[in-house]
Design an enzyme around this catalytic site. Structure first.
Site, mmCIF file in Angstrom:
data_model
loop_
_atom_site.group_PDB
_atom_site.id
_atom_site.type_symbol
_atom_site.label_atom_id
_atom_site.label_comp_id
_atom_site.label_asym_id
_atom_site.label_seq_id
_atom_site.Cartn_x
_atom_site.Cartn_y
_atom_site.Cartn_z
ATOM 1 N N CYS A 165 0.799 -1.222 0.000
ATOM 2 C CA CYS A 165 0.000 0.000 0.000
ATOM 3 C C CYS A 165 0.836 1.278 0.000
ATOM 4 C CB CYS A 165 -0.925 0.019 1.211
ATOM 5 S SG CYS A 165 -1.813 -1.523 1.457
ATOM 6 N N HIS A 303 -4.003 7.396 5.871
ATOM 7 C CA HIS A 303 -4.027 6.097 5.186
ATOM 8 C C HIS A 303 -5.326 5.377 5.543
ATOM 9 C CE1 HIS A 303 -2.454 2.713 3.049
ATOM 10 N NE2 HIS A 303 -2.515 1.914 4.107
ATOM 11 N N LYS A 332 -11.009 6.424 1.490
ATOM 12 C CA LYS A 332 -11.266 5.006 1.242
ATOM 13 C C LYS A 332 -12.728 4.627 1.448
ATOM 14 C CE LYS A 332 -6.563 3.277 2.008
ATOM 15 N NZ LYS A 332 -5.839 4.549 2.207
ATOM 16 N N HIS A 337 -9.963 0.609 -0.806
ATOM 17 C CA HIS A 337 -8.502 0.681 -0.692
ATOM 18 C C HIS A 337 -7.901 0.238 -2.019
ATOM 19 C CE1 HIS A 337 -4.503 0.611 0.563
ATOM 20 N NE2 HIS A 337 -4.548 -0.179 1.618
ATOM 21 N N PHE A 394 0.775 3.542 4.820
ATOM 22 C CA PHE A 394 1.384 2.567 5.717
ATOM 23 C C PHE A 394 1.058 1.162 5.209
ATOM 24 C CE2 PHE A 394 0.276 6.201 8.648
ATOM 25 C CZ PHE A 394 1.550 6.749 8.615
ATOM 26 N N PHE A 396 1.715 -3.265 4.658
ATOM 27 C CA PHE A 396 2.188 -4.529 5.199
ATOM 28 C C PHE A 396 3.690 -4.649 4.944
ATOM 29 C CE2 PHE A 396 -2.050 -7.054 4.937
ATOM 30 C CZ PHE A 396 -2.437 -6.504 6.141
#
Length: 408
Positions: A165, A303, A332, A337, A394, A396
């Site tokens: 992301c 985010h 979002k 997303h 932010f 994974f």
């Protein structure tokens, strides 16, 4: 060596609201949701989240077939967004030294549909002869940036960023450095992503998706909300034209904003769990590079994926740095997303808010979750002069990115 200044002179978007920046802004103005129930996804055993925000493909045949054959959906989205961004910037590539024009475009991986189709075609009999030559070019990890460069005939720097992301913000950060170091004069930067059940499924098995609203899809995702239950995947592309400041001024270009600060950090602690402390460091360093203090930021485009833990960590990080004084929202809730495209699509939306002097609220935020309280949530349209934007991303892998844009 003195660093050059970097400005944004063009914006292009393909989003679940349609092709073009105007469609994205109109959807937010009208408070609509592009999320819907995905017919056919219930055929995938174990897939719990059956909602997403798809793009209706339009105008793809305007791309010559010879160029389009190597493009998956995500590359088509990016090519269309790049065309709009160049037109918006008033740049005609026929007049450019194409060795000084390049692109840096990120995605989480290659075309998800093409990867799935490749293995479905090949694996039953392990027969590679069934594959055609273009499938590889749709599947490769740098498919978007390579296809855009080929489509436009670019000869400059062509790079792909892949950090889930944070991919699009990383692309913008790389472009920022390439131009301020004098390596390029113009860059198309951003991200692209496409929907597929396997994409949502990858989050589903991590218990990160929204599963409670399959029968009421427009009520999810719910960033920062008490009743949030996870993310909803979307698709599309956001491409921004980054340009050296003196060059932009010399050609009398319209400048949206100057890119003044960027930082990316890693938490080094957990592959999937967000971390407040590393977020704080990332935001603080981006702000300091921009020559600002936290109170110098006028708007934070968060985010905010609507996951339980992610939203809490980001809210706590924002609260530590800014308290409740700075308006915070994210988009979002409108379009889901968009993963590798999120940073650039959402920054495009924030730049249009800066231009219009209005902050659109976080859609579906009805009751602020207790653990996300104490920051300046925007829950109704807010008229405000915006001179500086902080955009968060932010990802994974414990990867953080923060970017600051300042109005000139």
């Amino acid at each position: 060596m003195s660093l050059k200044r970097v400005v944004i002179t063009g914006i292009g978007v393909v989003s679940p609201f349609g092709n073009g920046v105007a469609e994205l802004v109109r959807g937010m103005e009208e408070g609509r949701s592009a999320v819907r129930f995905m017919e056919g996804w219930d055929r995938y055993n174990g897939l719990q989240s059956l909602v997403a925000a798809p793009v209706e493909m339009r105008g793809e045949k305007d791309i010559p077939r010879q160029k389009r054959r190597s493009m998956g959906r995500m590359s088509i989205f990016a090519a269309q967004a790049a065309d709009e961004a160049l037109a918006d910037a008033g740049i005609c590539l026929a007049d450019e030294n194409l060795w000084r024009v390049g692109c840096v475009i990120g995605s989480t991986m290659g075309s998800a549909k093409s990867i799935n189709d490749t293995f479905e075609t090949m694996l039953p009999d392990r027969d590679l002869s069934r594959l055609n030559s273009t499938m590889f070019f749709q599947c490769m990890s740098h498919t978007v940036t390579a296809n855009v460069a080929q489509y436009l005939g670019l000869n400059g720097t062509v790079m792909a960023t892949s950090a889930a992301c944070a991919s699009a913000l990383h692309a913008l950060g790389v472009g920022y450095d390439l131009i301020r170091l004098g390596r390029q004069e113009v860059l198309l930067c951003g991200g692209a992503e496409e929907l597929h059940p396997t994409v949502t499924g990858s989050f589903d098995i991590l218990f990160a998706t929204s599963t409670k609203y399959n029968e009421n899809p427009q009520k999810t995702p719910r960033p920062f909300d008490r009743d949030r239950d996870g993310l909803v995947c979307g698709e599309g592309s956001g491409i921004l034209v980054l340009e050296e400041y003196e060059r932009a001024v010399a050609r009398n270009a319209r400048i949206y904003a100057e890119l003044t600060g960027f930082c990316t950090t890693a938490n080094g602690l957990h592959v999937s769990q967000s971390n407040r402390d590393s977020m704080v460091t990332c935001m603080r360093q981006a702000i300091e590079e921009a020559g600002l203090a936290p109170e110098g930021i006028d708007y934070i485009n968060a985010h905010a994926t609507a996951t339980i833990q992610g939203d809490q960590e980001e809210a706590e990080a924002i609260r530590e740095l800014f308290g409740p004084a700075v308006p915070v929202s994210c988009i979002k809730g409108y379009i889901g997303h968009t993963l590798g495209a999120a940073g650039s699509i959402e920054l495009a939306a924030a730049l249009k808010m800066m231009e219009q002097g209005v902050i659109y609220p976080t859609h579906n935020l009805e009751t602020v979750s207790q653990e996300c309280a104490g920051i300046g949530h925007v829950m109704q349209p807010l008229k405000k002069q915006i001179r500086s934007i902080l955009k968060n991303g932010f990802a994974f892998g414990g990867i953080n990115a923060a970017l600051v844009c300042t109005k000139i």
